[in-house]
Enzyme design. Structure first.
Site, PDB file in Angstrom:
ATOM      1  N   GLY A   1      22.409  50.132 -43.667  1.00 42.76           N
ATOM      2  CA  GLY A   1      21.941  49.370 -44.816  1.00 42.76           C
ATOM      3  C   GLY A   1      21.904  50.234 -46.059  1.00 42.76           C
TER       4      GLY A   1
ATOM      5  N   ARG B   1      26.509  61.697 -55.843  1.00 41.82           N
ATOM      6  CA  ARG B   1      26.749  62.500 -57.055  1.00 41.82           C
ATOM      7  C   ARG B   1      26.385  63.959 -56.824  1.00 41.82           C
ATOM      8  NH1 ARG B   1      23.248  64.192 -61.064  1.00 41.82           N
ATOM      9  NH2 ARG B   1      24.141  64.456 -63.160  1.00 41.82           N
TER      10      ARG B   1
ATOM     11  N   VAL C   1      28.989  65.718 -54.463  1.00 37.76           N
ATOM     12  CA  VAL C   1      30.273  65.966 -55.125  1.00 37.76           C
ATOM     13  C   VAL C   1      30.155  67.081 -56.152  1.00 37.76           C
ATOM     14  CG1 VAL C   1      32.016  64.962 -56.660  1.00 37.76           C
ATOM     15  CG2 VAL C   1      31.133  63.633 -54.728  1.00 37.76           C
TER      16      VAL C   1
ATOM     17  N   ARG D   1      29.478  47.991 -40.791  1.00 36.42           N
ATOM     18  CA  ARG D   1      29.251  48.255 -39.374  1.00 36.42           C
ATOM     19  C   ARG D   1      30.597  48.490 -38.692  1.00 36.42           C
ATOM     20  NH1 ARG D   1      24.065  47.384 -38.343  1.00 36.42           N
ATOM     21  NH2 ARG D   1      22.887  45.931 -39.652  1.00 36.42           N
TER      22      ARG D   1
ATOM     23  N   ASP E   1      18.662  55.736 -39.184  1.00 34.57           N
ATOM     24  CA  ASP E   1      18.688  56.209 -37.807  1.00 34.57           C
ATOM     25  C   ASP E   1      20.042  56.006 -37.140  1.00 34.57           C
ATOM     26  OD1 ASP E   1      16.897  56.936 -35.268  1.00 34.57           O
ATOM     27  OD2 ASP E   1      18.154  55.247 -34.706  1.00 34.57           O
TER      28      ASP E   1
ATOM     29  N   THR F   1      17.236  55.186 -46.220  1.00 32.03           N
ATOM     30  CA  THR F   1      16.809  53.872 -45.719  1.00 32.03           C
ATOM     31  C   THR F   1      15.500  53.491 -46.382  1.00 32.03           C
ATOM     32  OG1 THR F   1      15.935  52.676 -43.788  1.00 32.03           O
ATOM     33  CG2 THR F   1      15.813  55.063 -43.714  1.00 32.03           C
TER      34      THR F   1
ATOM     35  N   ASP G   1      13.210  51.765 -45.116  1.00 29.32           N
ATOM     36  CA  ASP G   1      12.131  51.606 -44.132  1.00 29.32           C
ATOM     37  C   ASP G   1      11.265  52.852 -43.983  1.00 29.32           C
ATOM     38  OD1 ASP G   1      12.839  49.013 -43.567  1.00 29.32           O
ATOM     39  OD2 ASP G   1      14.112  49.550 -41.875  1.00 29.32           O
TER      40      ASP G   1
ATOM     41  N   ASP H   1      11.539  55.313 -41.938  1.00 31.55           N
ATOM     42  CA  ASP H   1      11.213  55.370 -40.510  1.00 31.55           C
ATOM     43  C   ASP H   1      11.927  56.495 -39.768  1.00 31.55           C
ATOM     44  OD1 ASP H   1      13.746  54.333 -40.734  1.00 31.55           O
ATOM     45  OD2 ASP H   1      13.455  52.708 -39.310  1.00 31.55           O
TER      46      ASP H   1
ATOM     47  N   MET I   1      10.326  43.858 -45.497  1.00 30.21           N
ATOM     48  CA  MET I   1      11.179  44.456 -44.473  1.00 30.21           C
ATOM     49  C   MET I   1      10.419  45.516 -43.678  1.00 30.21           C
ATOM     50  SD  MET I   1      14.974  44.761 -46.160  1.00 30.21           S
ATOM     51  CE  MET I   1      16.035  43.314 -46.207  1.00 30.21           C
TER      52      MET I   1
ATOM     53  N   ARG J   1      11.346  46.322 -39.479  1.00 30.70           N
ATOM     54  CA  ARG J   1      11.380  45.791 -38.111  1.00 30.70           C
ATOM     55  C   ARG J   1      10.560  46.639 -37.145  1.00 30.70           C
ATOM     56  NH1 ARG J   1      17.709  45.232 -37.188  1.00 30.70           N
ATOM     57  NH2 ARG J   1      17.597  47.090 -38.487  1.00 30.70           N
TER      58      ARG J   1
ATOM     59  N   ARG K   1     -10.928  33.705 -55.576  1.00 26.32           N
ATOM     60  CA  ARG K   1     -10.082  32.526 -55.733  1.00 26.32           C
ATOM     61  C   ARG K   1      -8.706  32.663 -55.074  1.00 26.32           C
ATOM     62  NH1 ARG K   1     -11.458  28.673 -59.117  1.00 26.32           N
ATOM     63  NH2 ARG K   1      -9.255  28.125 -59.435  1.00 26.32           N
TER      64      ARG K   1
END
Length: 319
Positions: free
Chosen positions: A11, A21, A24, A72, A103, A125, A127, A129, A169, A171, A214
């Site tokens: 992702g 950048r 390189v 993928r 990962d 990523t 996440d 994680d 997001m 998972r 409220r």
């Protein structure tokens, strides 16, 4: 080492372009030729590899996504695909590879390293994680995107006297939900790392209503449940009007924050140094604001630590 390549996989996350950048420019500074692989590991197998120049990475530090694209690749999971990837790299005289991703991407990097090809990893990523680093590229930008969205939802929640459930997001990791919840002052945060008690949530909402509150905001990580289901339970058990928002892929986009740009630049530069030093199979990371390298084997050990103290604090602040 005179020639290296880099790719982005998995992702996309804001700051990947800043890392590209940095790789390189750092490489060219050291008189190393740099090749960009399009579409991740699929590009390695299809030999979609192009030499990069300073001009190719001009004016990209502020752009989200990745100019190398990502895709993928089921074929890369097979040994034959991995061998083809290495064959294509060697045919061009490329001696090292830098992989930017989460990962799954780093696991792909490890497969090439296990076959004897030098590889360095950079965690990218939203996440957050990945073990071996306090922060991954893209997390801070996604966090700010979520907080801005929650702030806007809170305005309408207050106006209409409603409880809002916001799904973010994550998972298997609740970092995005936790940090966003603390930053935005959410009344309830639900994450995969900790079970929740529905009655506790109901009691907290009732205490707020009793003192004249409220509105309420509940943030839930996708790995812990869904916003529609939580909204349904609240309607069923409390008979209160609820609304739900699923932020989805909006969290991945946008211009990277200053933090992510700096982080990506530091990790990208260090990855080039890793290959120049003859080191392989290490992921670049940041620990206590200092650059750190972690072996791929540790990265996949599942030792990414959820901040239990912050989670406890969030519950104490939402009384």
């Amino acid at each position: 080492m005179k020639k290296i390549a880099l790719l982005t996989s998995g992702g996309d996350s804001p700051g990947m372009n800043a890392a590209i950048r940095a790789v390189v420019r750092k490489a060219i500074y050291h008189d190393i030729e740099v090749f960009g692989v399009k579409n991740g590991f699929a590009g390695l197998i299809e030999d979609d590899i192009q030499k990069m120049s300073l001009g190719d990475v001009g004016d990209i530090i502020h752009r989200g996504g990745t100019i190398l694209y990502t895709a993928r690749c089921e074929e890369f999971k097979e040994v034959e695909g991995q061998q083809q990837a290495i064959s294509n790299l060697k045919a061009r005289g490329i001696e090292g590879l830098i992989v930017i991703g989460g990962d799954g991407s780093l696991r792909g990097a490890q497969k090439l390293e296990n076959m004897g090809f030098p590889v360095a990893g950079i965690p990218g990523t939203i996440d957050n994680d990945v073990a071996g680093t306090d922060f991954t590229i893209g997390f801070d930008t996604a966090l700010n995107t979520v907080v801005q969205a929650v702030d806007k939802v809170r305005d309408t929640a207050t106006s209409h006297d409603r409880t809002y459930v916001i799904e973010v997001m994550g998972r298997e990791s609740g970092d995005l939900a936790l940090w966003a919840g603390v930053a935005a002052g959410a009344e309830t945060i639900i994450v995969p790392e900790s079970s929740y008690n529905m009655q506790d949530i109901i009691d907290r909402l009732n205490r707020g209503r009793d003192r004249g509150k409220r509105h309420s905001i509940i943030i839930i990580a996708e790995g812990a449940g869904t916003a529609p289901e939580m909204a349904r339970l609240l309607k069923e058990k409390m008979n209160i009007e609820t609304r739900m928002t699923v932020l989805g892929h909006i969290q991945r986009g946008g211009s990277p924050t200053a933090f992510d740009r700096v982080l990506a630049s530091r990790l990208g530069g260090s990855a080039v140094e890793q290959l120049l030093e003859g080191i392989s199979g290490q992921m670049e990371g940041i620990l206590n604001n200092e650059l750190a390298r972690t072996s791929f084997s540790y990265v996949f050990s599942g030792n990414h630590r959820f901040n239990d103290m912050m989670y406890k604090l969030s519950q104490e602040l939402s009384i």
